[in-house]
Structures are given as C-alpha cells and as structure tokens.
Scaffold this motif. Structure first.
Motif, PDB file in Angstrom:
ATOM      1  N   ALA A 185      41.704  31.139  37.282  1.00 39.88           N
ATOM      2  CA  ALA A 185      41.424  30.592  35.959  1.00 39.88           C
ATOM      3  C   ALA A 185      40.060  31.057  35.450  1.00 39.88           C
ATOM      4  O   ALA A 185      39.911  31.411  34.277  1.00 39.88           O
ATOM      5  CB  ALA A 185      41.489  29.064  35.993  1.00 39.88           C
ATOM      6  N   ARG A 186      39.056  31.065  36.313  1.00 37.87           N
ATOM      7  CA  ARG A 186      37.721  31.516  35.904  1.00 37.87           C
ATOM      8  C   ARG A 186      37.738  32.979  35.501  1.00 37.87           C
ATOM      9  O   ARG A 186      37.117  33.371  34.510  1.00 37.87           O
ATOM     10  CB  ARG A 186      36.721  31.308  37.055  1.00 37.87           C
ATOM     11  CG  ARG A 186      36.253  29.877  37.230  1.00 37.87           C
ATOM     12  CD  ARG A 186      35.382  29.735  38.459  1.00 37.87           C
ATOM     13  NE  ARG A 186      34.175  30.558  38.397  1.00 37.87           N
ATOM     14  CZ  ARG A 186      33.331  30.699  39.415  1.00 37.87           C
ATOM     15  NH1 ARG A 186      33.563  30.058  40.554  1.00 37.87           N
ATOM     16  NH2 ARG A 186      32.258  31.441  39.296  1.00 37.87           N
ATOM     17  N   LEU A 187      38.470  33.782  36.262  1.00 35.44           N
ATOM     18  CA  LEU A 187      38.517  35.214  35.971  1.00 35.44           C
ATOM     19  C   LEU A 187      39.173  35.486  34.624  1.00 35.44           C
ATOM     20  O   LEU A 187      38.763  36.382  33.890  1.00 35.44           O
ATOM     21  CB  LEU A 187      39.285  35.940  37.082  1.00 35.44           C
ATOM     22  CG  LEU A 187      39.357  37.461  36.966  1.00 35.44           C
ATOM     23  CD1 LEU A 187      37.971  38.083  37.155  1.00 35.44           C
ATOM     24  CD2 LEU A 187      40.321  38.024  38.001  1.00 35.44           C
ATOM     25  N   LEU A 188      40.204  34.710  34.296  1.00 38.53           N
ATOM     26  CA  LEU A 188      40.969  34.940  33.077  1.00 38.53           C
ATOM     27  C   LEU A 188      40.432  34.181  31.871  1.00 38.53           C
ATOM     28  O   LEU A 188      41.006  34.261  30.787  1.00 38.53           O
ATOM     29  CB  LEU A 188      42.427  34.559  33.302  1.00 38.53           C
ATOM     30  CG  LEU A 188      43.193  35.471  34.260  1.00 38.53           C
ATOM     31  CD1 LEU A 188      44.508  34.834  34.667  1.00 38.53           C
ATOM     32  CD2 LEU A 188      43.439  36.829  33.625  1.00 38.53           C
ATOM     33  N   ALA A 189      39.346  33.450  32.047  1.00 38.45           N
ATOM     34  CA  ALA A 189      38.817  32.643  30.955  1.00 38.45           C
ATOM     35  C   ALA A 189      38.441  33.492  29.742  1.00 38.45           C
ATOM     36  O   ALA A 189      38.503  33.029  28.605  1.00 38.45           O
ATOM     37  CB  ALA A 189      37.608  31.836  31.420  1.00 38.45           C
ATOM     38  N   ALA A 190      38.065  34.753  29.973  1.00 42.99           N
ATOM     39  CA  ALA A 190      37.673  35.633  28.873  1.00 42.99           C
ATOM     40  C   ALA A 190      38.862  36.381  28.286  1.00 42.99           C
ATOM     41  O   ALA A 190      38.698  37.223  27.410  1.00 42.99           O
ATOM     42  CB  ALA A 190      36.610  36.630  29.350  1.00 42.99           C
ATOM     43  N   GLY A 191      40.084  36.074  28.771  1.00 39.12           N
ATOM     44  CA  GLY A 191      41.273  36.747  28.259  1.00 39.12           C
ATOM     45  C   GLY A 191      41.980  37.549  29.333  1.00 39.12           C
ATOM     46  O   GLY A 191      41.378  37.948  30.331  1.00 39.12           O
ATOM     47  N   ALA A 192      43.263  37.777  29.110  1.00 40.01           N
ATOM     48  CA  ALA A 192      44.081  38.488  30.103  1.00 40.01           C
ATOM     49  C   ALA A 192      44.212  39.959  29.750  1.00 40.01           C
ATOM     50  O   ALA A 192      45.301  40.513  29.635  1.00 40.01           O
ATOM     51  CB  ALA A 192      45.462  37.836  30.200  1.00 40.01           C
ATOM     52  N   GLU A 193      43.100  40.613  29.567  1.00 39.51           N
ATOM     53  CA  GLU A 193      43.077  42.041  29.257  1.00 39.51           C
ATOM     54  C   GLU A 193      42.166  42.760  30.247  1.00 39.51           C
ATOM     55  O   GLU A 193      41.079  42.278  30.556  1.00 39.51           O
ATOM     56  CB  GLU A 193      42.581  42.283  27.830  1.00 39.51           C
ATOM     57  CG  GLU A 193      43.480  41.677  26.752  1.00 39.51           C
ATOM     58  CD  GLU A 193      42.914  41.875  25.359  1.00 39.51           C
ATOM     59  OE1 GLU A 193      41.682  42.132  25.253  1.00 39.51           O
ATOM     60  OE2 GLU A 193      43.674  41.773  24.388  1.00 39.51           O
ATOM     61  N   ARG A 194      42.641  43.903  30.737  1.00 45.94           N
ATOM     62  CA  ARG A 194      41.873  44.706  31.700  1.00 45.94           C
ATOM     63  C   ARG A 194      41.423  43.867  32.893  1.00 45.94           C
ATOM     64  O   ARG A 194      40.267  43.942  33.317  1.00 45.94           O
ATOM     65  CB  ARG A 194      40.661  45.356  31.029  1.00 45.94           C
ATOM     66  CG  ARG A 194      41.011  46.384  29.977  1.00 45.94           C
ATOM     67  CD  ARG A 194      39.761  47.106  29.454  1.00 45.94           C
ATOM     68  NE  ARG A 194      40.107  48.109  28.475  1.00 45.94           N
ATOM     69  CZ  ARG A 194      40.263  47.857  27.169  1.00 45.94           C
ATOM     70  NH1 ARG A 194      40.087  46.617  26.732  1.00 45.94           N
ATOM     71  NH2 ARG A 194      40.598  48.809  26.341  1.00 45.94           N
ATOM     72  N   VAL A 195      42.330  43.079  33.452  1.00 46.56           N
ATOM     73  CA  VAL A 195      41.945  42.187  34.536  1.00 46.56           C
ATOM     74  C   VAL A 195      43.096  42.032  35.518  1.00 46.56           C
ATOM     75  O   VAL A 195      44.270  42.100  35.147  1.00 46.56           O
ATOM     76  CB  VAL A 195      41.523  40.810  33.966  1.00 46.56           C
ATOM     77  CG1 VAL A 195      42.695  40.131  33.268  1.00 46.56           C
ATOM     78  CG2 VAL A 195      40.952  39.915  35.044  1.00 46.56           C
ATOM     79  N   GLY A 196      42.742  41.844  36.794  1.00 48.90           N
ATOM     80  CA  GLY A 196      43.769  41.644  37.805  1.00 48.90           C
ATOM     81  C   GLY A 196      43.266  40.775  38.939  1.00 48.90           C
ATOM     82  O   GLY A 196      42.057  40.672  39.191  1.00 48.90           O
ATOM     83  N   TYR A 197      44.213  40.105  39.608  1.00 46.67           N
ATOM     84  CA  TYR A 197      43.913  39.238  40.751  1.00 46.67           C
ATOM     85  C   TYR A 197      45.020  39.476  41.761  1.00 46.67           C
ATOM     86  O   TYR A 197      46.175  39.120  41.518  1.00 46.67           O
ATOM     87  CB  TYR A 197      43.903  37.783  40.291  1.00 46.67           C
ATOM     88  CG  TYR A 197      43.538  36.758  41.349  1.00 46.67           C
ATOM     89  CD1 TYR A 197      42.374  36.021  41.255  1.00 46.67           C
ATOM     90  CD2 TYR A 197      44.361  36.528  42.446  1.00 46.67           C
ATOM     91  CE1 TYR A 197      42.043  35.060  42.210  1.00 46.67           C
ATOM     92  CE2 TYR A 197      44.038  35.580  43.406  1.00 46.67           C
ATOM     93  CZ  TYR A 197      42.882  34.856  43.281  1.00 46.67           C
ATOM     94  OH  TYR A 197      42.560  33.920  44.232  1.00 46.67           O
ATOM     95  N   LEU A 198      44.687  40.121  42.885  1.00 50.40           N
ATOM     96  CA  LEU A 198      45.674  40.426  43.913  1.00 50.40           C
ATOM     97  C   LEU A 198      45.252  39.863  45.257  1.00 50.40           C
ATOM     98  O   LEU A 198      44.063  39.827  45.580  1.00 50.40           O
ATOM     99  CB  LEU A 198      45.857  41.948  44.062  1.00 50.40           C
ATOM    100  CG  LEU A 198      46.472  42.746  42.921  1.00 50.40           C
ATOM    101  CD1 LEU A 198      46.619  44.197  43.348  1.00 50.40           C
ATOM    102  CD2 LEU A 198      47.817  42.180  42.489  1.00 50.40           C
TER     103      LEU A 198
END
Length: 214
Positions: free
Chosen positions: A92-105
């Motif tokens: 949630a913290r990682l995606l707080a700025a939006g779901a663009e150019r981002v990944g969680y694996l």
C-alpha cells in the motif's frame, strides 16, 4: 533498459546482474544498501530500479523507504521492490503515489525468469506488476470489507488481475473473455467502488489503491 540493483545478498545480487546482462540490459550499479541506491539513482537516473525491501543497517524497510523516495524524486524511473514475504502495508505504501512504473514481487518469483523479465518490461512501459501471491493474500484480508463485498466473482477476478498490473488485453487473454467483457466488468467495479470520473484521475489507479486500502 538501464538498471540499478540494490540487494544485500551477494549471491542474489550477482545472479540478477548476470541475468539482466544476458538479456541485453545495462546494469549501471549493483549495490548492497539503500543509501548508495538513493545516491546512484539521483546521479545516474536509470530506467528502472530493483530493490530488496529489507536492507542494512536495520533490515526492516530501508529498501522500501528508498523506493518511495525514488518514486517522488525520480518519477520517470520505474521501481520494482522484492520481498521475502507478503507485506500488505508495504504494498500500500509503495502504491500510494499511483500504480504506474511500479512493481512488488516476492523473491520466489525472481526464480521464474520469464515472469520476472515480464514484470520489468511492464514497469518500464509505464505499467504495474504486483505478485499474484500478494493479490491472493489481499483477497483473504479484504473478504469481509465493503465495498469489495459488492463485487461478483467475475468482477473480483478482473480487479485481481488489474491489481497485478495486467492490461485489458492481458486480462481478456487470461480469463478467456472478450476485451469488451473486461471493460464491462471494470466499469461495474468502478461504479461499485464509487470511483468518480473526475478529470486528472485514473480510475484504474484509484481502483487498485481502494483495493489495497480496504
């Protein structure tokens, strides 16, 4: 693409370097800690950063905090974080700025080379790549929360794929349905989650954030 790696495990770090180089990518730096990651990213502006969530000195969330800072200071740089376990709050913290150019694996996914490389490509292209296991974990955690309980089984399946970062075409291919059916289900999801058409906001991103926060 131009990549910076940050991973305190020498074995995994060197393995990732070898894999990326063999695939034709340029590894600008391979680092053991978050502090050097921030410095090198600011100076070299890579296309994408791959970072472990837990790194020295405390091995808690140094890598995550660095990833969040990079998203704020270098929005053109994609960020992929790796975790040993599912950490819902971290996602949630990682995606707080939006779901663009981002990944969680999860790190186990790195061993599945094609999936790892596909995640990098999706992030580099401006999309998102969220580990399916993270999505499944979130489903369990949100099973009794509103407004997600309003969703039909098909709509829930579609938003799970959306959270992973799949495009409409990829969702249609996975579920063996038409793209128009995907769009119909997504519109139903947006309505049930009460996501507005306000200009300047992506309802896809808002849906992902609403899902993670529920």
């Amino acid at each position: 693409m131009r990549v910076i790696l940050a991973e305190d495990s020498t074995l995994l770090r060197e393995g990732l370097v070898r894999l990326l180089v063999e695939e034709g990518h340029e590894v600008l730096a391979a680092l053991p800690d978050a502090e050097s990651l921030l410095r090198e990213t600011e100076e070299r502006r890579p296309d994408i950063v791959v970072a472990d969530i837990r790194m020295p000195p405390t091995h808690t969330d140094e890598g995550l905090r660095a990833a969040v800072a990079i998203r704020e200071s270098c929005p053109e740089t994609g960020v992929l974080v790796l975790s040993q376990h599912v950490e819902r709050a971290y996602a949630a913290r990682l995606l707080a700025a939006g779901a663009e150019r981002v990944g969680y694996l999860l790190k186990d996914r790195v061993a599945q080379v094609e999936e790892f490389l596909d995640a990098l490509d999706r992030i580099h292209a401006g999309g998102a790549a969220i580990d399916p296991e993270v999505v499944r974990h979130l489903v369990v955690r949100t099973a009794h929360s509103d407004p997600l309980t309003r969703l039909t089984p098909r709509e829930r399946t579609v938003i799970e794929a959306l959270v992973e970062g799949l495009t409409n075409a990829a969702i249609a291919n996975r579920l063996h349905i038409s793209q128009s059916s995907v769009e119909k289900n997504l519109n139903a999801v947006f309505d049930k989650l009460e996501l507005s058409h306000a200009e300047g906001y992506s309802r896809r991103i808002l849906a992902v954030l609403r899902y993670l926060e529920s």
